[in-house]
Design a protein around this motif. Structure first.
Motif, PDB file in Angstrom:
ATOM      1  N   MET A   1      60.513  69.063  59.073  1.00  0.00           N
ATOM      2  CA  MET A   1      60.897  67.673  58.801  1.00  0.00           C
ATOM      3  C   MET A   1      59.785  66.720  59.206  1.00  0.00           C
ATOM      4  O   MET A   1      59.533  65.724  58.520  1.00  0.00           O
ATOM      5  CB  MET A   1      62.194  67.329  59.535  1.00  0.00           C
ATOM      6  N   ALA A   2      59.111  67.017  60.308  1.00  0.00           N
ATOM      7  CA  ALA A   2      57.989  66.176  60.737  1.00  0.00           C
ATOM      8  C   ALA A   2      56.876  66.196  59.683  1.00  0.00           C
ATOM      9  O   ALA A   2      56.259  65.158  59.386  1.00  0.00           O
ATOM     10  CB  ALA A   2      57.458  66.647  62.084  1.00  0.00           C
ATOM     11  N   LEU A   3      56.621  67.365  59.103  1.00  0.00           N
ATOM     12  CA  LEU A   3      55.601  67.476  58.053  1.00  0.00           C
ATOM     13  C   LEU A   3      56.026  66.715  56.803  1.00  0.00           C
ATOM     14  O   LEU A   3      55.203  66.045  56.157  1.00  0.00           O
ATOM     15  CB  LEU A   3      55.349  68.948  57.720  1.00  0.00           C
ATOM     16  N   LEU A   4      57.298  66.797  56.450  1.00  0.00           N
ATOM     17  CA  LEU A   4      57.792  66.064  55.277  1.00  0.00           C
ATOM     18  C   LEU A   4      57.734  64.557  55.501  1.00  0.00           C
ATOM     19  O   LEU A   4      57.424  63.793  54.574  1.00  0.00           O
ATOM     20  CB  LEU A   4      59.211  66.510  54.921  1.00  0.00           C
ATOM     21  N   ARG A   5      58.026  64.122  56.717  1.00  0.00           N
ATOM     22  CA  ARG A   5      57.918  62.688  57.016  1.00  0.00           C
ATOM     23  C   ARG A   5      56.474  62.222  56.856  1.00  0.00           C
ATOM     24  O   ARG A   5      56.221  61.117  56.371  1.00  0.00           O
ATOM     25  CB  ARG A   5      58.410  62.396  58.440  1.00  0.00           C
ATOM     26  N   ARG A   6      55.563  63.077  57.241  1.00  0.00           N
ATOM     27  CA  ARG A   6      54.144  62.739  57.137  1.00  0.00           C
ATOM     28  C   ARG A   6      53.751  62.410  55.693  1.00  0.00           C
ATOM     29  O   ARG A   6      52.931  61.521  55.452  1.00  0.00           O
ATOM     30  CB  ARG A   6      53.304  63.900  57.657  1.00  0.00           C
ATOM     31  N   ILE A   7      54.322  63.134  54.732  1.00  0.00           N
ATOM     32  CA  ILE A   7      53.953  62.908  53.335  1.00  0.00           C
ATOM     33  C   ILE A   7      54.999  62.072  52.596  1.00  0.00           C
ATOM     34  O   ILE A   7      54.961  61.951  51.371  1.00  0.00           O
ATOM     35  CB  ILE A   7      53.719  64.244  52.593  1.00  0.00           C
ATOM     36  N   GLY A   8      55.930  61.501  53.360  1.00  0.00           N
ATOM     37  CA  GLY A   8      56.901  60.590  52.764  1.00  0.00           C
ATOM     38  C   GLY A   8      57.933  61.264  51.875  1.00  0.00           C
ATOM     39  O   GLY A   8      58.495  60.646  50.974  1.00  0.00           O
TER      40      GLY A   8
END
Length: 256
Positions: free
Chosen positions: A134-141
């Motif tokens: 989820m942190a990685l997905l937040r990074r790319i919006g």
């Protein structure tokens, strides 16, 4: 980090790589360019032994991973790969795609231990991997796309997910095989912007690309491969403004 020594690759008697020698250091951003059929993608796929070299050595973190006695899967965990056509699993959601490798490898490590010595349950590993994904997905919006399937995403979104999937294993290096070639022109920018941000963070990257502007702006070294050998290698400014190799001069005159 990666030391390639006299790498050769034949397909049915046809020489595709004819003795590649190159060293890739930690923090390098190496762009590999060349005409279609020059051997550049084969070179990249040999770096993590997706293609087995016919001869030569590939020393990765001190181990010759081209040696058939080496367990290549152990070393691939630290060598991420991003493909031209994304290669996401269409039967798994976006977040499941990102979690798959971390959960599998961490649980395999726990299973090697006696039950009394294990530090995490599979449920705990899964919860940890989900949080990281989820942190990685937040990074790319794209956190709102976590539970959808890849078929619902645009090409640019798929490739950004593929890139963070590679990052989920905390690799030492990521290999990119023409990551923008399958994208519509308007999607290219969002993928290149993500790659630029990774470069600024110091991620070691080897990128086969046709994006000359990206190579000029982001790489610290550019390699020109043709006829299965490195014809020229230099820092970007000198490479593009003062090419020495005659074949490179002709190539650049057609693509710039």
């Amino acid at each position: 980090m990666i030391d390639v020594i006299n790498l050769k690759k034949d397909f049915d008697g046809v020489n595709v790589l004819n003795g590649i020698n190159v060293k890739i250091n930690k923090g390098d951003i190496v762009c590999v360019i060349g005409p279609s059929g020059s051997g550049k993608s084969t070179f990249l796929r040999c770096l993590n032994c997706m293609e087995d070299p016919s001869s030569g050595q590939i020393i990765f973190n001190g181990v010759d991973i081209a040696d058939m006695s080496v367990d290549i899967n152990i070393h691939r965990r630290k060598m991420g790969m991003v493909f031209q056509h994304f290669n996401l699993f269409n039967n798994k959601t976006v977040i499941e795609n990102i979690m798959l490798a971390p959960v599998y490898t961490r649980w395999q490590e726990q299973k090697k231990l006696k039950k009394s010595e294990r530090t995490m349950t599979k449920a705990q590993i899964t919860a940890q991997a989900k949080e990281e994904a989820m942190a990685l997905l937040r990074r790319i919006g794209l956190e709102d796309k976590a539970d959808v399937y890849p078929s619902t995403l645009s090409g640019g979104q798929k490739q950004r997910v593929a890139i963070v999937r590679a990052l989920a294993m905390n690799p030492d290096v990521v290999l990119f095989d023409e990551p923008t070639s399958a994208l519509d022109p308007e999607m290219v920018g969002e993928v290149l912007d993500l790659m630029k941000s990774l470069a600024k963070e110091g991620l070691t990257m080897v990128i086969v690309t046709h994006e000359m502007g990206f190579a000029r702006e982001v790489a610290n070294r550019v390699i020109f491969i043709d006829e299965g050998i490195i014809q020229e290698e230099n820092e970007p400014k000198e490479f593009f403004e003062n090419p020495k190799n005659e074949r490179l001069q002709v190539f650049l005159s057609k693509v710039l």
